[in-house]
Design an enzyme around this catalytic site. Structure first.
Site, PDB file in Angstrom:
ATOM      1  N   SER A 236       4.540 -11.698   4.272  1.00  0.00           N
ATOM      2  CA  SER A 236       3.438 -11.237   4.496  1.00  0.00           C
ATOM      3  C   SER A 236       2.300 -10.945   3.286  1.00  0.00           C
ATOM      4  O   SER A 236       1.221 -11.018   3.669  1.00  0.00           O
ATOM      5  CB  SER A 236       3.391  -9.949   5.261  1.00  0.00           C
ATOM      6  OG  SER A 236       3.966  -8.751   4.228  1.00  0.00           O
ATOM      7  N   LYS A 287       0.796  -3.777   1.680  1.00  0.00           N
ATOM      8  CA  LYS A 287      -0.270  -4.778   2.047  1.00  0.00           C
ATOM      9  C   LYS A 287      -1.470  -4.152   0.965  1.00  0.00           C
ATOM     10  O   LYS A 287      -1.288  -3.203   0.155  1.00  0.00           O
ATOM     11  CB  LYS A 287      -0.632  -3.890   3.474  1.00  0.00           C
ATOM     12  CG  LYS A 287       0.434  -4.148   4.523  1.00  0.00           C
ATOM     13  CD  LYS A 287       0.857  -5.302   4.921  1.00  0.00           C
ATOM     14  CE  LYS A 287       1.984  -5.604   6.008  1.00  0.00           C
ATOM     15  NZ  LYS A 287       2.317  -6.813   6.290  1.00  0.00           N
TER      16      LYS A 287
END
Length: 384
Positions: A236, A287
């Site tokens: 990701s 993230k």
């Protein structure tokens, strides 16, 4: 082994005997020279009798004292059948024959000086050197054997002391006298020697264990409050952080201190605990912060717009394989108002990331820290 006190007593007796011999006086049992006794009646000069009975009695008493009971004299002092005996000379005091210089305190002499000097510590002595010198001096010559081989005696004393120390290793009392043979056997038994070896190595092991324990405690404290390592299990965050099935995942260090003094900023890569609404298997996610508390996020035409700006957010870190318009809404929603205590996060791989587009902004309290260093593999080592 002769006690030191007994050796000193013998030495003093020998010195006293030599003093007596040098003075010419026999060493009496009492250890003193004969002293003059009280004057006897025979030593007293008797004046001539005046011819009276009392004078004759006085002469007779004096004569009886001098000559003994077997000799008799007449009342007028003329002896009957008695032989004249010479009057004994007054006894002479022994001290009178000794010069005045002999009565003065004498120098201890070389013998006593040698014994006294033997107990004086010398530079470089060990703890047994004075005792060895004292024993050699007590032997009556340059050495105990009388053969002048002092070096040999010194070597023997040193060897004996070393042997005693070796035999007594393990805590036994080296100076105890009278211990039986069984006690000496136990002291030198293999089990006792093994216990000494284990004891020495045991202390070393304890020191190493303490050092290792301190290091573990320090590392645990650093990991809990300062910095922790993490690995990237998914793609990701490509291409910034590598992670995929079957590939060499990146290992990163996370700074846990910075956000105690400041808030997360736009562009920071954060590690946080998985939100309850997130449909992912991992418990910890990584993230990038896109917007902070109070910002308005809007997605339009695959671009990100903040706070009503007409210019899209410049995101050079986004994975190029997702195209020129990579950011798409994942659940039909395209705008969010970020609460003051929250942040809006998304993965750099916008076409393959589960982030705030699906589970919404995250609370700042759920953030563990800021990712700041790649430590593995070494080819990718460096700050983020």
């Amino acid at each position: 082994m002769t006690d030191d006190a007994e050796l000193r007593a013998r030495i003093e007796a020998r010195v006293a005997a030599r003093r007596a011999e040098s003075a010419g006086v026999p060493d009496t049992p009492a250890g003193r020279r004969p002293q003059p006794g009280p004057a006897r009646a025979a030593d007293v000069e008797v004046s001539p009798s005046d011819g009276s009975v009392d004078g004759a009695a006085t002469d007779r008493a004096a004569t009886d004292t001098a000559t003994g009971p077997d000799d008799t004299t007449s009342a007028d002092g003329a002896g009957r059948g008695a032989r004249p005996r010479p009057r004994p000379e007054p006894p002479t005091s022994v001290a009178a024959d000794v010069p005045d210089t002999e009565l003065a305190p004498r120098d201890p002499g070389p013998d006593l000086s040698r014994f006294l000097a033997a107990t004086e510590p010398q530079p470089g002595d060990d703890e047994r050197a004075p005792r060895r010198r004292f024993r050699r001096a007590a032997g009556g010559g340059p050495n105990r054997d009388g053969n002048g081989d002092t070096a040999n005696d010194t070597a023997n004393d040193t060897a004996n002391d070393t042997a005693n120390d070796t035999a007594n290793a393990g805590g036994a009392d080296s100076g105890a006298e009278g211990e039986d043979a069984s006690a000496r056997g136990r002291r030198g038994s293999p089990w006792r020697r093994l216990g000494g070896v284990v004891g020495r190595h045991g202390r070393r092991i304890v020191r190493y264990a303490i050092v290792i324990g301190v290091l573990v405690l320090v590392v645990a404290s650093l990991r809990a409050f300062v910095v922790s390592p993490y690995y990237i299990p998914s793609p990701s965050m490509e291409p910034t952080l590598h992670g995929c099935d079957g590939c060499n995942d990146d290992r990163i260090l996370v700074d846990k201190v910075s956000y105690r003094f400041e808030d997360p900023k736009q562009g920071d890569i954060v590690v946080f605990n998985r939100p309850a609404a997130a449909d992912v298997p991992e418990n910890v996610l990584v993230k990038r912060v896109v917007a902070v508390g109070g910002d308005t996020v809007r997605l339009r035409d695959g671009r990100v717009y903040l706070n009503g700006s007409r210019r899209p957010l410049a995101e050079s870190y986004v994975d190029a394989k997702c195209g020129s318009r990579p950011t798409r809404a994942t659940d039909g929603r395209s705008s969010w108002r970020v609460p003051v205590d929250d942040v809006f996060v998304m993965g750099d791989n916008r076409c393959d990331s589960t982030d705030s587009r699906s589970f919404g902004p995250i609370e700042k309290d759920s953030i563990i820290g800021r990712a700041w260093l790649i430590i593995w593999p070494l080819s990718r080592f460096g700050s983020i």
